[in-house]
Design a protein around this motif. Structure first.
Motif, PDB file in Angstrom:
ATOM      1  N   ARG A 283      -7.604  12.183  -0.197  1.00  0.00           N
ATOM      2  CA  ARG A 283      -8.755  11.523   0.437  1.00  0.00           C
ATOM      3  C   ARG A 283      -8.506  10.037   0.647  1.00  0.00           C
ATOM      4  NH1 ARG A 283     -11.325  14.978  -3.213  1.00  0.00           N
ATOM      5  NH2 ARG A 283     -11.761  13.272  -4.691  1.00  0.00           N
ATOM      6  N   GLN A 284      -7.611   9.471  -0.163  1.00  0.00           N
ATOM      7  CA  GLN A 284      -7.241   8.070   0.008  1.00  0.00           C
ATOM      8  C   GLN A 284      -6.171   7.882   1.083  1.00  0.00           C
ATOM      9  OE1 GLN A 284      -8.618   5.318  -1.790  1.00  0.00           O
ATOM     10  NE2 GLN A 284     -10.121   6.902  -2.258  1.00  0.00           N
ATOM     11  N   GLY A 285      -5.725   8.987   1.688  1.00  0.00           N
ATOM     12  CA  GLY A 285      -4.767   8.910   2.784  1.00  0.00           C
ATOM     13  C   GLY A 285      -3.318   9.060   2.385  1.00  0.00           C
ATOM     14  N   LEU A 286      -3.063   9.499   1.156  1.00  0.00           N
ATOM     15  CA  LEU A 286      -1.689   9.665   0.695  1.00  0.00           C
ATOM     16  C   LEU A 286      -1.228  11.102   0.862  1.00  0.00           C
ATOM     17  CD1 LEU A 286      -2.643   7.033  -0.907  1.00  0.00           C
ATOM     18  CD2 LEU A 286      -0.814   7.622  -2.513  1.00  0.00           C
ATOM     19  N   GLU A 287       0.050  11.267   1.094  1.00  0.00           N
ATOM     20  CA  GLU A 287       0.685  12.573   0.984  1.00  0.00           C
ATOM     21  C   GLU A 287       1.000  12.804  -0.489  1.00  0.00           C
ATOM     22  OE1 GLU A 287       4.653  14.919   2.712  1.00  0.00           O
ATOM     23  OE2 GLU A 287       4.110  12.916   3.461  1.00  0.00           O
ATOM     24  N   VAL A 288       0.880  14.061  -0.945  1.00  0.00           N
ATOM     25  CA  VAL A 288       1.094  14.373  -2.362  1.00  0.00           C
ATOM     26  C   VAL A 288       2.154  15.454  -2.503  1.00  0.00           C
ATOM     27  CG1 VAL A 288       0.054  15.308  -4.466  1.00  0.00           C
ATOM     28  CG2 VAL A 288      -1.255  13.731  -3.029  1.00  0.00           C
ATOM     29  N   THR A 289       3.132  15.205  -3.375  1.00  0.00           N
ATOM     30  CA  THR A 289       4.151  16.197  -3.711  1.00  0.00           C
ATOM     31  C   THR A 289       4.214  16.331  -5.217  1.00  0.00           C
ATOM     32  OG1 THR A 289       5.456  15.643  -1.742  1.00  0.00           O
ATOM     33  CG2 THR A 289       6.577  16.837  -3.508  1.00  0.00           C
ATOM     34  N   LEU A 290       4.226  17.572  -5.710  1.00  0.00           N
ATOM     35  CA  LEU A 290       4.286  17.814  -7.148  1.00  0.00           C
ATOM     36  C   LEU A 290       5.729  17.851  -7.639  1.00  0.00           C
ATOM     37  CD1 LEU A 290       1.279  18.556  -6.786  1.00  0.00           C
ATOM     38  CD2 LEU A 290       1.656  20.400  -8.442  1.00  0.00           C
ATOM     39  N   GLU A 291       5.915  17.406  -8.861  1.00  0.00           N
ATOM     40  CA  GLU A 291       7.193  17.614  -9.530  1.00  0.00           C
ATOM     41  C   GLU A 291       7.354  19.109  -9.763  1.00  0.00           C
ATOM     42  OE1 GLU A 291       9.658  18.449 -12.927  1.00  0.00           O
ATOM     43  OE2 GLU A 291       7.468  18.401 -13.078  1.00  0.00           O
ATOM     44  N   ARG A 292       8.546  19.637  -9.568  1.00  0.00           N
ATOM     45  CA  ARG A 292       8.756  21.085  -9.494  1.00  0.00           C
ATOM     46  C   ARG A 292       8.296  21.833 -10.748  1.00  0.00           C
ATOM     47  NH1 ARG A 292      14.335  22.196  -7.332  1.00  0.00           N
ATOM     48  NH2 ARG A 292      13.247  21.805  -5.372  1.00  0.00           N
TER      49      ARG A 292
ATOM     50  N   ARG B 219       0.865  -1.169   0.000  1.00  0.00           N
ATOM     51  CA  ARG B 219       0.000   0.000   0.000  1.00  0.00           C
ATOM     52  C   ARG B 219       0.901   1.218   0.000  1.00  0.00           C
ATOM     53  NH1 ARG B 219      -5.019   1.936   0.880  1.00  0.00           N
ATOM     54  NH2 ARG B 219      -5.080   4.069   1.695  1.00  0.00           N
ATOM     55  N   PHE B 220       0.564   2.186  -0.822  1.00  0.00           N
ATOM     56  CA  PHE B 220       1.421   3.351  -0.983  1.00  0.00           C
ATOM     57  C   PHE B 220       1.031   4.468  -0.029  1.00  0.00           C
ATOM     58  CE2 PHE B 220       1.413   1.063  -5.047  1.00  0.00           C
ATOM     59  CZ  PHE B 220       2.769   0.793  -5.143  1.00  0.00           C
ATOM     60  N   ARG B 221       2.012   5.311   0.297  1.00  0.00           N
ATOM     61  CA  ARG B 221       1.825   6.358   1.304  1.00  0.00           C
ATOM     62  C   ARG B 221       2.073   7.769   0.784  1.00  0.00           C
ATOM     63  NH1 ARG B 221      -1.014   3.554   5.024  1.00  0.00           N
ATOM     64  NH2 ARG B 221       0.015   1.565   5.491  1.00  0.00           N
ATOM     65  N   HIS B 222       2.980   7.894  -0.178  1.00  0.00           N
ATOM     66  CA  HIS B 222       3.408   9.234  -0.606  1.00  0.00           C
ATOM     67  C   HIS B 222       3.529   9.248  -2.123  1.00  0.00           C
ATOM     68  CE1 HIS B 222       6.286  12.864   0.280  1.00  0.00           C
ATOM     69  NE2 HIS B 222       5.387  13.135  -0.660  1.00  0.00           N
ATOM     70  N   ALA B 223       2.679  10.034  -2.779  1.00  0.00           N
ATOM     71  CA  ALA B 223       2.624  10.046  -4.242  1.00  0.00           C
ATOM     72  C   ALA B 223       3.294  11.289  -4.812  1.00  0.00           C
ATOM     73  CB  ALA B 223       1.180   9.984  -4.722  1.00  0.00           C
ATOM     74  N   ALA B 224       4.129  11.074  -5.822  1.00  0.00           N
ATOM     75  CA  ALA B 224       4.619  12.166  -6.658  1.00  0.00           C
ATOM     76  C   ALA B 224       3.607  12.365  -7.775  1.00  0.00           C
ATOM     77  CB  ALA B 224       5.982  11.824  -7.233  1.00  0.00           C
ATOM     78  N   LEU B 225       3.294  13.613  -8.083  1.00  0.00           N
ATOM     79  CA  LEU B 225       2.337  13.919  -9.145  1.00  0.00           C
ATOM     80  C   LEU B 225       3.059  14.717 -10.227  1.00  0.00           C
ATOM     81  CD1 LEU B 225      -0.582  13.626 -10.078  1.00  0.00           C
ATOM     82  CD2 LEU B 225      -1.154  15.691  -8.778  1.00  0.00           C
TER      83      LEU B 225
END
Length: 291
Positions: free
Chosen positions: A32-41, A4-10
């Protein structure tokens, strides 16, 4: 074992029309699915999305355990090449026509991503190419490629003459518009347009495809990926080499382009039930005659 994943790069094709709204929707869903999200710069800078942390691709690979890529196959190739060394798995969401490696439609992203985030997915690993250009005993250019390495003639010049060695063995002298060394992933790209075969990603090999050869006996060939390929520029003006999106123009006579299998692999995740053959059937319209 699936995770199960926790931290997504978008990552997004940030110059595409309407991309910000799509990225906002996907980011909100992931949270909402419980992941942290970080964008590519670059995605963040070019879309004006300031509500999320933003990192370079190399930093994303250090902290994120999955990357969601929104765009087409070109967008996926660019980020896949950078994240491969971190082993970060990638999911492709396509805004337009489904690609060979971006196979989730925007309209179905929630339905597809929810089980994948929970660990229900199909995973495949794709081999990459790496290498460089040698001149007078020194490396003057290095690159990685998910799709292919292409040596080609100049825009206004005639054919190039190339000397090809595989391992320690001389194979051919080729006069053509150029030469493609493609991975299994790249076998459905430029190499296919140039008349090359489709290589299943489960086969440890490359396709080597001449581009418009002078001698029709110069045919595409499938090679094992265990040997290094050397392509020397013998003749021709303004030849260039391209490792996917990384280019070096104006190769000189005597320059050698060396290609080998990379130690890194790209990890692609697909929804359960995904099939490579179904992708080929859909993209190449192999079922066009079926009622």
């Amino acid at each position: 074992m699936s995770q199960r994943f926790r931290h997504a790069a978008l990552v997004g094709k940030y110059h595409a029309q309407g991309i910000r709204d799509v990225l906002e929707d996907i980011a909100g869903f992931l949270i909402r699915q419980g992941l942290e999200v970080t964008l590519e710069r670059d995605t963040a800078l070019n879309t004006g999305m300031t509500d999320y942390d933003a990192l370079s691709a190399s930093d994303l690979g250090k902290v994120c355990d999955i990357a969601i890529v929104v765009g087409g196959d070109g967008t996926m190739l660019g980020i896949a090449r950078q994240l491969a060394r971190f082993g970060t798995p990638l999911v492709g969401i396509n805004q337009g026509r489904l690609g060979f490696i971006t196979d989730v439609t925007v309209g179905q992203f929630a339905e597809a991503l929810a089980p994948m985030i929970a660990g229900d997915y199909e995973e495949e690993r794709r081999t990459m190419l790496e290498g460089g250009v040698w001149r007078d005993g020194e490396v003057i250019f290095e690159g990685f490629a998910v799709n292919d390495v292409v040596v080609s003639r100049g825009a206004t010049a005639g054919m190039v003459e190339l000397k090809i060695d595989i391992g320690d063995e001389f194979v051919a002298n080729l006069r053509a518009d150029g030469l493609i060394v493609g991975s299994a992933t790249g076998s459905t790209a430029y190499a296919l347009s140039a008349g090359g075969p489709i290589l299943h990603p489960g086969i440890a090999g490359w396709v080597m495809v001449p581009i418009a050869p002078h001698d029709l006996s110069n045919r595409p060939i499938v090679l094992p990926d265990s040997r290094e390929i050397s392509i020397e520029v013998v003749d021709g003006r303004d030849a260039s080499v391209n490792f996917d999106m990384q280019s070096l123009a104006s190769l000189l006579h005597g320059d050698r382009v060396v290609v080998r299998r990379s130690a890194d692999q790209v990890r692609f995740l697909h929804p359960l039930g995904w099939s490579y053959y179904a992708t080929l059937r859909r993209k190449l319209r192999w079922n066009a005659g079926v009622a």
